[in-house]
Design a protein around this motif. Structure first.
Motif, PDB file in Angstrom:
ATOM      1  N   TYR A 354       0.812  -1.220   0.000  1.00  0.00           N
ATOM      2  CA  TYR A 354       0.000   0.000   0.000  1.00  0.00           C
ATOM      3  C   TYR A 354       0.850   1.275   0.000  1.00  0.00           C
ATOM      4  CZ  TYR A 354      -4.166   2.804   0.651  1.00  0.00           C
ATOM      5  OH  TYR A 354      -5.174   3.703   0.467  1.00  0.00           O
ATOM      6  N   TRP A 358       1.064   4.005  -2.952  1.00  0.00           N
ATOM      7  CA  TRP A 358       0.713   5.396  -2.677  1.00  0.00           C
ATOM      8  C   TRP A 358       1.819   6.325  -3.153  1.00  0.00           C
ATOM      9  CZ3 TRP A 358       2.463   9.570   0.160  1.00  0.00           C
ATOM     10  CH2 TRP A 358       1.532  10.604   0.306  1.00  0.00           C
ATOM     11  N   TRP A 464      -4.587  12.465   8.823  1.00  0.00           N
ATOM     12  CA  TRP A 464      -4.992  11.079   9.018  1.00  0.00           C
ATOM     13  C   TRP A 464      -6.470  10.879   8.665  1.00  0.00           C
ATOM     14  CZ3 TRP A 464      -3.957   6.275   8.941  1.00  0.00           C
ATOM     15  CH2 TRP A 464      -4.852   5.359   9.482  1.00  0.00           C
ATOM     16  N   THR A 465      -7.325  11.769   9.177  1.00  0.00           N
ATOM     17  CA  THR A 465      -8.751  11.640   8.883  1.00  0.00           C
ATOM     18  C   THR A 465      -8.998  11.744   7.387  1.00  0.00           C
ATOM     19  OG1 THR A 465      -9.080  12.843  10.914  1.00  0.00           O
ATOM     20  CG2 THR A 465     -11.024  12.436   9.597  1.00  0.00           C
ATOM     21  N   PHE A 467      -7.020  11.000   5.023  1.00  0.00           N
ATOM     22  CA  PHE A 467      -6.592   9.760   4.375  1.00  0.00           C
ATOM     23  C   PHE A 467      -7.607   8.654   4.644  1.00  0.00           C
ATOM     24  CE2 PHE A 467      -4.704   5.594   5.132  1.00  0.00           C
ATOM     25  CZ  PHE A 467      -4.295   5.293   3.851  1.00  0.00           C
ATOM     26  N   TRP A 468      -7.949   8.464   5.892  1.00  0.00           N
ATOM     27  CA  TRP A 468      -8.737   7.303   6.282  1.00  0.00           C
ATOM     28  C   TRP A 468     -10.179   7.387   5.804  1.00  0.00           C
ATOM     29  CZ3 TRP A 468      -8.066   2.569   7.188  1.00  0.00           C
ATOM     30  CH2 TRP A 468      -9.042   1.816   7.847  1.00  0.00           C
ATOM     31  N   ARG A 469     -10.737   8.593   5.826  1.00  0.00           N
ATOM     32  CA  ARG A 469     -12.153   8.684   5.474  1.00  0.00           C
ATOM     33  C   ARG A 469     -12.363   9.000   3.995  1.00  0.00           C
ATOM     34  NH1 ARG A 469     -16.064  11.111   9.048  1.00  0.00           N
ATOM     35  NH2 ARG A 469     -17.276  10.433   7.250  1.00  0.00           N
ATOM     36  N   TYR A 471      -9.427   9.111   1.271  1.00  0.00           N
ATOM     37  CA  TYR A 471      -8.543   8.470   0.296  1.00  0.00           C
ATOM     38  C   TYR A 471      -8.672   6.956   0.341  1.00  0.00           C
ATOM     39  CZ  TYR A 471      -4.452   8.018  -2.676  1.00  0.00           C
ATOM     40  OH  TYR A 471      -3.608   7.747  -3.725  1.00  0.00           O
ATOM     41  N   PHE A 472      -8.603   6.420   1.553  1.00  0.00           N
ATOM     42  CA  PHE A 472      -8.594   4.965   1.685  1.00  0.00           C
ATOM     43  C   PHE A 472      -9.822   4.295   1.062  1.00  0.00           C
ATOM     44  CE2 PHE A 472      -9.357   1.041   4.048  1.00  0.00           C
ATOM     45  CZ  PHE A 472      -8.205   0.360   3.692  1.00  0.00           C
TER      46      PHE A 472
END
Ligand SMILES: Nc1ncnc2c1ncn2[C@@H]1O[C@H](COP(=O)(O)OP(=O)(O)OP(=O)(O)O)[C@@H](O)[C@H]1O
Ligand SMILES: [Mg+2]
Lengths: 555, 366
Positions: A354, A358, A464-465, A467-469, A471-472
């Motif tokens: 991953y 990225w 982080w948010t 990315f996590w909410r 991008y991921f």
């Protein structure tokens, strides 16, 4: 013309310019187009059919095919059908007789050992019974031949036999001939269709059915399999035995001439034939037990689930389905291990791949290209080289252990065991399959515009948010595609586990290879392969239901 | 320009420079100050640095030099997510894996706003853009205009004081664009938010903004309300970039109390307002708006200088007539006249005389 066309359109089917109905001429034109298109793809189509569909089909077929029992012992199987194995009684005398004759022919054709190993998959030990019996089966027949030839020396001569059995100017029994052609052909996996002059006499077949049959069997075998002329050669010893056996009760009154003369002389020979049950029990006492008979009966059908049962550590017994004995149960465990290790490998690939994907998607082009070359570099090296390199790295006297010992982290006496076990397989396979995870992930990530991350941050999300909410979730299709690819590749992987897996780190595919090349149990190998195929298809289906195959992007 | 006093400034750029590659300055010495509640548009040709300025304000790019202040405090070192600036992107940047409502909930969730309050705010924001019926849809199930409305609602839902929009209407058709232009201006004024709006559509800039900053090559060429920008361009770039414009080249002959006499290259003399010419003998580009050219001598001031012109082409455009003339050696001098009952329709080949009020004619840099 156009006028005519219009009229036609009003009161009948529309016609093309040459007068044929428009529908038909359209269909013809389309067919021509389709034909041309088909020609273009024909090479690929044929290639795929021949190299992919056909082998898979034949594998699937092989996993259930079981005609070897019925082909090798056709009479025995037929007569055994009415026997009740659970009654505790041995089969009837007729079954023993059929077995003697079938086994004799099989031994002459050297097919009895094959049958032995087939049945040995179901009942170990049975192959030695067949080997043993094959060696001794002709003792009785030889005695019978000696007795006959010393009494009637004319029978020493192959031509005598031929003259006796051949139809010549009489009526021929062509049904018997073609039945024997089929019988020998099935026994030898050939067509047994070669030319031959011999045809059994219908008259003899009436009076001495067993003898005629045995002689015809031999003659067909001799002519088609060995390519020799039966007219001048001695038949199998089985034929004199059959003759002596039949002459005891035969009515020769319908015969005249040389035949009557010869057979009347032979009828005078006093040769005592013990019951075949005793003959076989003499050869090997096991024939006097129920076990071999019930094994043959249980596995005599043309198609069998036996290989599949074996593939999941079960077996078919006369009482129904049962588990294999404890010490033979390895395949289910191996399947489980293959699945679990493939999952671990897939997860490791996700974790390691991953960040790389990225970076590939987000670095400036020049750096991304360099990184891409590094990702693709392994593809330019032979798989064997890469796997062997891991051997060098991981073995107890290998690079990693040396470094750890040198650093003092590991005691020289307790070097880590990292190879020839599951750890070694997982490490090496993760490394080898990593590109297959990175590339689909990369191609999906490339399509996620950077403005989404910016939008998320402008809306107040931390890195982080965001990315996590944001991008991921959008990169999940890439993870899915990579996972399917890596999982399916790893579940059927062979070379790497073979080299670094030792005994504890091998996969089901190594077992399949073993059955194909060492134990020669192709049916079991095919069943294992079919199960593997089914598992993969099942997982694919589950994935489609959960994630949706439309969401999988490979590029 | 009454709003330049620094203590009233809400957004301030001070001597800001930006270079991406260490070779070229993309933004050169940007000074800008906006009061609270202003609608400011950055207008300029492609590559002039508008987006870069916006990104520096939003925090996605750092200024190479200079200071950016928001409400008096420097935000150079504040990460984007703490700036509390709403942003509308050109491609909308709606999260495709979330519904409209989830998209709007996102900024509220990261701010840890409670569920009921969140729902109320989402409802209100969707109401503002008349999209309440679409809360459950995915962005891909919306038309471009609807997506743009949602993007706007999402930028407004957490009630930022400053909203940045980078060519938000660029991908829409003309009619929809005009509707949304109106809606955005109205919303901005109703909510009292400060807006920095980027576009390269000059009509959009003129109709929507309180002030327009015209960018060229990393510099603000003129910062003024729309009417001033149009009527009193301060240099020839602005004059040509905004609206249609006739230019004639010439040389300054004389400057006396606020008027300059310019000798055109054809030899004729005209009066003009000297804007950025100061010396006699300087080359100048004279600019006149097509609708300010007069053909009717009676409407001109007595003694006003006139030029001979030959009609080359007459174009009927419905509400106006557009006539192309040859004037002082130039073939693309255009005049626009209203389609009024008494208006003459000139036929090509006709010789006429044209003139204008001296204050409509501006002598700019060559
Ligand atoms: N990330 C970047 N790296 C290097 N150069 C950049 C980068 N982004 C923009 N530039 C350059 O900076 C200059 C200004 O770009 P900017 O995007 O600010 O222009 P713009 O005024 O928004 O243009 P447009 O109207 O086309 O959007 C351009 O010459 C562009 O090539
Ligand atoms: Mg831009």
């Amino acid at each position: 013309m156009s006028n005519a066309l219009n009229q036609d359109a009003e009161n009948g089917p529309v016609m093309a310019a040459d007068g044929t109905p428009l529908k038909r001429s359209l269909a013809r034109a389309l067919r021509r187009q389709k034909g041309r298109a088909l020609l273009l793809i024909a090479p690929l189509l044929i290639f795929v059919l021949v190299t992919f569909i056909v082998p898979i089909g034949s594998m699937l077929f092989r996993s259930v095919e079981n005609d070897i029992v019925a082909n090798t012992l056709p009479d025995t199987v037929q007569r055994l059908a009415s026997w009740d194995a659970t009654s505790g009684e041995l089969p009837a005398e007729g079954v023993y007789e059929a077995m003697y004759y079938d086994l004799f022919v099989a031994a002459e054709a050297k097919r009895h050992t094959r049958l032995g190993s087939r049945l040995n998959y179901e009942e170990s030990g049975i192959s030695s019974l067949f080997r043993q019996s094959g060696r001794k089966i002709d003792d009785l027949a030889k005695d019978a031949t000696k007795a006959l030839e010393s009494a009637v020396p004319a029978f020493k001569d192959g031509e005598t036999w031929y003259a006796l059995m051949n139809a010549g100017n009489d009526e021929a029994n062509s049904g018997l001939l073609s039945a024997m052609r089929g019988r020998i052909g099935r026994l030898n996996d050939s067509s047994a269709s070669g030319d031959m002059d011999f045809a059994p006499s219908a008259l003899m077949a009436d009076i001495l059915p067993l003898t005629t049959r045995s002689y015809t069997e031999w003659a067909v075998y001799e002519a088609t399999e060995e390519g020799r002329d039966p007219a001048t050669r001695d038949p199998w010893e089985l034929v004199p035995l059959a003759l002596l056996q039949e002459l005891k009760t035969a009515d020769l009154s319908g015969l005249t001439g040389t035949r009557a003369e010869l057979l009347t002389q032979a009828q005078a020979v006093n040769f005592d034939i013990p019951p075949y049950s005793e003959v076989l029990a003499d050869i090997d006492p096991e024939w006097g037990t129920i076990l071999p008979w019930e094994t043959i009966q249980t596995h005599s059908s043309k198609y069998t689930a036996g290989y599949f049962l074996n593939a999941v550590d079960a077996q078919k017994t006369p009482e129904g389905y049962a588990w294999q004995p404890e010490d033979k149960q390895i395949l289910l465990k191996l399947f489980g291990r293959t699945l679990i290790m493939s999952m671990i490998i897939t997860c490791s690939c996700i974790l390691l791949g991953y960040p790389v994907a990225w970076l590939l998607a987000n670095l400036p082009t020049a750096k991304a290209n360099l990184l891409m070359i590094l990702v693709l570099l392994p593809f330019w090296t032979s798989l064997l080289v890469r796997t062997s390199a891991w051997k060098v790295m991981l073995q107890q006297q290998g690079v990693i252990n040396d470094v750890l010992v040198w650093l003092g982290l590991v005691d020289d006496a307790n070097r880590l065991i990292m190879i020839n076990n599951q750890f070694g397989t997982i490490v090496a396979m993760t490394h080898i399959l990593l590109p297959f995870m990175i590339l689909p992930m990369y191609s999906v990530m490339q399509t996620v515009p950077p403005s989404y991350l910016r939008a998320a941050k402008s809306l107040g999300a931390t890195n982080w948010t965001a990315f996590w909410r944001v991008y991921f979730p959008q990169s999940i299709p890439g993870i899915g595609a990579g996972s399917i690819l890596v999982f399916i590749l790893s579940i059927g992987y062979y070379i790497t586990p073979e080299i670094v897996g030792g005994t504890k780190g091998v996969f089901i595919s190594n077992r399949i290879a073993y059955h194909i090349s060492s134990s020669l149990n192709w049916g079991l190998a095919a069943a294992l392969g079919s199960i593997l195929l089914a598992v993969v298809l099942l997982l694919y289906w589950c994935y489609d239901r959960i994630v949706g195959i439309d969401n999988v992007k490979l590029g | 320009m009454a709003n330049t006093s620094t203590d009233a400034a809400f957004v301030e750029f001070e001597r800001v420079q930006k270079s991406y590659d260490g070779v070229n300055l993309v933004v050169k010495d940007l000074n800008l100050s906006m009061p609270r509640g202003e609608f400011l548009t950055m207008l300029g040709p492609s590559g002039s640095g508008k987006t870069t300025c916006l990104m520096m304000l939003a925090g996605f790019e750092t200024a190479t030099h200079g200071d950016i202040r928001l409400g008096g405090t420097s935000i150079n070192n504040i990460p984007p997510h703490k700036r509390g600036i709403g942003m509308v992107f050109q491609n909308y940047a709606l999260f495709p894996h979330m519904t409209v409502a989830e998209n709007l909930a996102f900024p509220l969730e990261v701010r840890k706003i409670g569920k009921s309050e969140r729902e109320e705010k989402i409802h209100r924001a969707l109401g503002m853009v008349q999209m309440n019926d679409f809360a459950g849809r995915r962005p891909t199930q919306l038309s471009g205009g609807q997506q743009q409305r949602i993007a706007l609602a999402r930028a407004l839902v957490f009630e930022p004081e400053l909203v940045l929009m980078d060519e938000p209407l660029g991908a829409l058709d003309k009619q929809l664009r005009e509707t949304l232009q109106f809606e955005i201006t109205k919303l901005a004024h109703d909510l009292g938010i400060t807006v920095v709006y980027v576009t390269h559509d000059q009509t959009e800039a003129l109709t929507m903004s309180d002030r327009v900053a015209v960018f060229e090559n990393g510099r603000i060429q003129q910062l003024a309300p729309p009417d001033q920008l149009y009527e009193k361009p301060e240099n020839s770039f602005v004059a040509q970039f905004i609206g249609e414009n006739n230019t004639l080249m010439g040389e300054v002959k004389e400057i006396t109390n606020g008027t300059a006499v310019v000798q055109l290259d054809g030899g004729d003399l005209i009066d003009a307002v000297p804007v950025n010419v100061s010396k006699v003998g300087e080359r100048t580009r004279v600019s006149i708006r097509p609708e300010r050219v007069e053909m009717n001598k009676e409407r001109l001031m007595p003694g006003a200088k006139t030029l001979k012109a030959e009609v080359l082409e007459f174009i009927y455009m419905g509400d106006i007539f557009r006539t192309r003339l040859r004037v002082a050696g130039s073939d693309d001098f255009v005049i626009k006249t209203r389609n009024a009952p008494d208006q003459v329709r000139l036929t090509p080949g006709t010789q006429i005389e044209i003139g204008w009020l001296p204050e409509d004619c501006r002598a700019l840099d060559a």
